[in-house]
Scaffold this motif. Structure first.
Motif, PDB file in Angstrom:
ATOM      1  N   UNK A 107       0.932  -1.138  -0.010  1.00  0.00           N
ATOM      2  CA  UNK A 107      -0.274   0.132  -0.090  1.00  0.00           C
ATOM      3  C   UNK A 107       1.101   1.068  -0.017  1.00  0.00           C
ATOM      4  N   UNK A 108       1.329   1.816  -1.255  1.00  0.00           N
ATOM      5  CA  UNK A 108       2.342   2.415  -1.287  1.00  0.00           C
ATOM      6  C   UNK A 108       2.228   3.689  -0.528  1.00  0.00           C
ATOM      7  N   UNK A 109       3.282   4.151   0.268  1.00  0.00           N
ATOM      8  CA  UNK A 109       3.114   5.257   1.168  1.00  0.00           C
ATOM      9  C   UNK A 109       3.609   6.679   0.427  1.00  0.00           C
ATOM     10  N   UNK A 110       3.719   6.551  -0.911  1.00  0.00           N
ATOM     11  CA  UNK A 110       3.871   7.910  -1.413  1.00  0.00           C
ATOM     12  C   UNK A 110       2.647   8.452  -1.819  1.00  0.00           C
ATOM     13  N   UNK A 111       1.615   7.570  -1.914  1.00  0.00           N
ATOM     14  CA  UNK A 111       0.420   8.272  -2.246  1.00  0.00           C
ATOM     15  C   UNK A 111      -0.818   7.733  -1.233  1.00  0.00           C
ATOM     16  N   UNK A 112      -0.699   6.631  -0.660  1.00  0.00           N
ATOM     17  CA  UNK A 112      -1.817   5.949  -0.119  1.00  0.00           C
ATOM     18  C   UNK A 112      -1.978   6.568   1.482  1.00  0.00           C
ATOM     19  N   UNK A 113      -3.318   7.205   1.779  1.00  0.00           N
ATOM     20  CA  UNK A 113      -3.487   7.475   3.372  1.00  0.00           C
ATOM     21  C   UNK A 113      -4.487   6.655   4.018  1.00  0.00           C
ATOM     22  N   UNK A 114      -5.096   5.570   3.276  1.00  0.00           N
ATOM     23  CA  UNK A 114      -6.169   4.930   4.005  1.00  0.00           C
ATOM     24  C   UNK A 114      -5.510   3.234   3.548  1.00  0.00           C
ATOM     25  N   UNK A 115      -6.308   2.390   4.509  1.00  0.00           N
ATOM     26  CA  UNK A 115      -5.854   0.969   4.251  1.00  0.00           C
ATOM     27  C   UNK A 115      -6.458   0.299   3.060  1.00  0.00           C
ATOM     28  N   UNK A 116      -5.535  -0.600   2.592  1.00  0.00           N
ATOM     29  CA  UNK A 116      -5.923  -1.365   1.326  1.00  0.00           C
ATOM     30  C   UNK A 116      -6.669  -2.715   1.537  1.00  0.00           C
ATOM     31  N   UNK A 117      -7.678  -3.074   0.736  1.00  0.00           N
ATOM     32  CA  UNK A 117      -8.181  -4.372   0.810  1.00  0.00           C
ATOM     33  C   UNK A 117      -8.475  -4.713  -0.754  1.00  0.00           C
ATOM     34  N   UNK A 118      -8.282  -6.012  -1.368  1.00  0.00           N
ATOM     35  CA  UNK A 118      -8.470  -6.311  -2.392  1.00  0.00           C
ATOM     36  C   UNK A 118      -8.107  -7.970  -2.562  1.00  0.00           C
ATOM     37  N   UNK A 119      -8.582  -8.425  -3.947  1.00  0.00           N
ATOM     38  CA  UNK A 119      -8.281  -9.744  -4.342  1.00  0.00           C
ATOM     39  C   UNK A 119      -7.088  -9.861  -5.284  1.00  0.00           C
ATOM     40  N   UNK A 120      -6.289 -10.851  -4.937  1.00  0.00           N
ATOM     41  CA  UNK A 120      -4.845 -11.181  -5.731  1.00  0.00           C
ATOM     42  C   UNK A 120      -5.234 -12.570  -6.346  1.00  0.00           C
ATOM     43  N   UNK A 121      -5.373 -12.675  -7.636  1.00  0.00           N
ATOM     44  CA  UNK A 121      -5.448 -13.845  -8.437  1.00  0.00           C
ATOM     45  C   UNK A 121      -4.273 -14.186  -9.289  1.00  0.00           C
ATOM     46  N   UNK A 122      -3.927 -15.369  -9.322  1.00  0.00           N
ATOM     47  CA  UNK A 122      -3.103 -15.850 -10.143  1.00  0.00           C
ATOM     48  C   UNK A 122      -3.415 -16.383 -11.492  1.00  0.00           C
ATOM     49  N   UNK A 123      -2.975 -16.091 -12.465  1.00  0.00           N
ATOM     50  CA  UNK A 123      -3.493 -16.639 -13.980  1.00  0.00           C
ATOM     51  C   UNK A 123      -2.206 -17.293 -14.707  1.00  0.00           C
ATOM     52  N   UNK A 124      -2.289 -18.554 -15.181  1.00  0.00           N
ATOM     53  CA  UNK A 124      -1.440 -19.050 -15.892  1.00  0.00           C
ATOM     54  C   UNK A 124      -1.669 -19.349 -17.454  1.00  0.00           C
ATOM     55  N   UNK A 125      -0.799 -19.321 -18.316  1.00  0.00           N
ATOM     56  CA  UNK A 125      -0.919 -19.715 -19.732  1.00  0.00           C
ATOM     57  C   UNK A 125       0.379 -20.221 -20.280  1.00  0.00           C
ATOM     58  N   UNK A 126       0.451 -20.169 -21.682  1.00  0.00           N
ATOM     59  CA  UNK A 126       1.653 -20.617 -22.284  1.00  0.00           C
ATOM     60  C   UNK A 126       1.976 -19.377 -23.238  1.00  0.00           C
ATOM     61  N   UNK A 127       3.247 -19.535 -23.734  1.00  0.00           N
ATOM     62  CA  UNK A 127       3.783 -18.433 -24.708  1.00  0.00           C
ATOM     63  C   UNK A 127       2.877 -18.383 -25.838  1.00  0.00           C
ATOM     64  N   UNK A 128       2.395 -19.420 -26.350  1.00  0.00           N
ATOM     65  CA  UNK A 128       1.260 -19.576 -27.362  1.00  0.00           C
ATOM     66  C   UNK A 128       0.071 -19.179 -26.960  1.00  0.00           C
ATOM     67  N   UNK A 129      -0.442 -19.154 -25.681  1.00  0.00           N
ATOM     68  CA  UNK A 129      -1.660 -19.012 -25.053  1.00  0.00           C
ATOM     69  C   UNK A 129      -1.800 -18.165 -23.710  1.00  0.00           C
ATOM     70  N   UNK A 130      -1.256 -17.204 -23.722  1.00  0.00           N
ATOM     71  CA  UNK A 130      -0.967 -16.305 -22.448  1.00  0.00           C
ATOM     72  C   UNK A 130      -2.293 -16.123 -21.748  1.00  0.00           C
ATOM     73  N   UNK A 131      -2.224 -16.004 -20.554  1.00  0.00           N
ATOM     74  CA  UNK A 131      -3.597 -15.702 -19.742  1.00  0.00           C
ATOM     75  C   UNK A 131      -4.096 -14.074 -20.021  1.00  0.00           C
ATOM     76  N   UNK A 132      -5.251 -14.133 -19.694  1.00  0.00           N
ATOM     77  CA  UNK A 132      -5.858 -12.636 -19.994  1.00  0.00           C
ATOM     78  C   UNK A 132      -6.200 -12.082 -18.521  1.00  0.00           C
ATOM     79  N   UNK A 133      -6.142 -10.944 -18.465  1.00  0.00           N
ATOM     80  CA  UNK A 133      -6.423 -10.075 -17.417  1.00  0.00           C
ATOM     81  C   UNK A 133      -8.150 -10.348 -16.909  1.00  0.00           C
ATOM     82  N   UNK A 134      -8.134 -10.556 -15.768  1.00  0.00           N
ATOM     83  CA  UNK A 134      -9.692 -10.955 -15.116  1.00  0.00           C
ATOM     84  C   UNK A 134     -10.272 -11.993 -15.805  1.00  0.00           C
TER      85      UNK A 134
END
Length: 199
Positions: A107-134
């Protein structure tokens, strides 16, 4: 030790592809660490963070192989998305060889002033078929690293509802909400020509 932490004091949460892990109440300047193992040398990875906190929180991502990333020691970062604050979705992506990879969310101190909450997700693929965001959300399919959106949806991640009936081909969809009709058409769904065309 991992990033110099030899006293086992740093918690690291293991990521599994497609299964979100949640960060709650991450104080300004505080880090949350995640790891994932890669068994295939041709793996492409994408780790996304969906920011669910107030606008005054400011997550930034760093990734590295072998050691915990820091602001000064990392292999990839979401600097552009973080700096320009383009959306509530931040990500790091790249090619991975066999081994363990670490992702740090701060939660970057150079700009954040409040607590952070969120979801972290891993996506995997291959060079021929890379993963898509969301993973293209609920309205598309990921193919070769690009989202193929279902009818009625658009956007890089199929996150935007398109205009009704695609403006029937006689107008421009504005803000994914309403149609700006061509000069010779009118109507909610363009079911009839403009009155001036009715001879």
């Amino acid at each position: 030790g991992l990033g110099g932490a030899s006293d086992c004091s740093v918690a690291v949460v293991e990521l599994t592809p497609g299964a979100p892990k949640y960060v709650v109440n991450l104080d300004v300047g505080q880090w949350a660490y995640f790891s994932f193992a890669v068994d295939d040398a041709s793996t492409e990875f994408l780790v996304e963070v969906v920011d669910g906190s107030a606008a005054a929180a400011d997550p930034r991502l760093f990734a590295a192989a072998t050691n915990l990333p820091t602001r000064s020691s990392y292999e990839t970062t979401d600097w552009r998305d973080w700096f320009y604050d383009l959306s509530d979705v931040h990500y790091v992506a790249g090619a991975a060889g066999k081994g363990t990879y670490f992702v740090g969310v701060v939660n970057d101190p150079s700009r954040a002033t409040e607590k952070f909450a969120g979801a972290v997700t891993l996506r995997v693929g291959t060079a021929a078929d890379p993963p898509c965001l969301l993973d293209c959300g609920d309205h598309g399919t990921c193919s070769a690293g690009a989202c193929l959106c279902e009818a009625g949806w658009s956007g890089a991640n199929c996150e935007l509802a398109a205009c009704a009936n695609g403006c029937s081909g006689f107008g421009e969809c504005v803000d994914h909400k309403w149609c700006r009709c061509d000069a010779d058409h009118t109507g909610l769904l363009y079911t009839s020509p403009s009155p001036r065309d009715r001879g």
